[in-house]
Design a protein around this motif. Structure first.
Motif, mmCIF file in Angstrom:
data_model
loop_
_atom_site.group_PDB
_atom_site.id
_atom_site.type_symbol
_atom_site.label_atom_id
_atom_site.label_comp_id
_atom_site.label_asym_id
_atom_site.label_seq_id
_atom_site.Cartn_x
_atom_site.Cartn_y
_atom_site.Cartn_z
ATOM 1 N N ASP A 27 0.839 -1.196 0.000
ATOM 2 C CA ASP A 27 0.000 0.000 0.000
ATOM 3 C C ASP A 27 0.877 1.250 0.000
ATOM 4 O OD1 ASP A 27 -2.439 -1.376 0.084
ATOM 5 O OD2 ASP A 27 -2.430 -1.459 2.276
ATOM 6 N N THR A 52 -0.348 7.451 5.381
ATOM 7 C CA THR A 52 -0.828 6.349 6.209
ATOM 8 C C THR A 52 -0.859 6.767 7.675
ATOM 9 O OG1 THR A 52 1.420 5.478 6.341
ATOM 10 C CG2 THR A 52 -0.030 4.515 4.684
ATOM 11 N N THR A 95 -9.721 1.999 4.575
ATOM 12 C CA THR A 95 -8.830 0.907 4.939
ATOM 13 C C THR A 95 -7.822 0.760 3.817
ATOM 14 O OG1 THR A 95 -10.618 -0.215 6.091
ATOM 15 C CG2 THR A 95 -8.715 -1.534 5.512
ATOM 16 N N PRO A 96 -6.536 0.871 4.076
ATOM 17 C CA PRO A 96 -5.915 1.113 5.379
ATOM 18 C C PRO A 96 -6.215 2.529 5.859
ATOM 19 C CG PRO A 96 -4.246 1.315 3.676
ATOM 20 C CD PRO A 96 -5.520 0.864 2.991
ATOM 21 N N PRO A 97 -6.022 2.783 7.164
ATOM 22 C CA PRO A 97 -6.300 4.111 7.706
ATOM 23 C C PRO A 97 -5.383 5.165 7.088
ATOM 24 C CG PRO A 97 -5.631 2.574 9.457
ATOM 25 C CD PRO A 97 -5.553 1.849 8.170
ATOM 26 N N GLN A 111 -3.551 7.395 11.386
ATOM 27 C CA GLN A 111 -4.838 7.986 11.766
ATOM 28 C C GLN A 111 -4.725 8.688 13.107
ATOM 29 O OE1 GLN A 111 -7.440 4.569 11.728
ATOM 30 N NE2 GLN A 111 -7.398 4.401 13.929
#
Length: 135
Positions: free
Chosen positions: A33, A52, A82-84, A54
């Motif tokens: 990612d 990436t 998703t992903p955060p 949160q």
């Protein structure tokens, strides 16, 4: 980060793509990612910077971008995906986008609670910004 300019770039490569919303440049390790992205929403003429990580539930925060010529902090919020991811929304004409694209080799992205990301200044960033300004 004391001397970020002397730090090696974070591992990864840039990838440029176009889709129906506009264009996007994704940075991260191959096959994983993206760690950071620059997206153009062509219709809204907005650029979104995503990283990436949160913030705590219900909180927002800041994304700081350090380039060789300037430092600027932008309001940022969780995207809920998703992903955060944490995202900052900028006007396509924001001058700091040019500073990111033309920083001497790299720039740093900082968000509270995540490691600093040292991102190489490759042409993909400028391409997304130009795409957003041209529409």
């Amino acid at each position: 980060m004391a001397s970020w300019e002397d730090s090696p770039a974070s591992p990864g490569e840039w990838v440029y793509r176009q889709d129906k919303r506009g264009s996007i440049a994704l940075f991260g390790p191959t096959g994983a990612d993206a760690l950071f992205a620059v997206r153009c929403d062509a219709e809204a003429k907005r650029v979104y910077l995503t990283h990436t990580g949160q913030f705590a539930a219900g909180e927002s925060g800041k994304m700081t971008i350090r380039t060789t010529s300037a430092l600027k902090t932008f309001a940022a919020a969780n995207t809920g995906g998703t992903p955060p991811l944490v995202a900052a929304e900028l006007a396509a004409g924001e001058p700091h986008l040019d500073m990111m694209a033309y920083s001497r080799g790299k720039f740093v992205v900082q968000i509270k609670g995540t490691p600093d990301l040292v991102v190489p200044s490759w042409p993909e960033i400028a391409r997304v910004v130009e795409d957003c300004r041209a529409v």
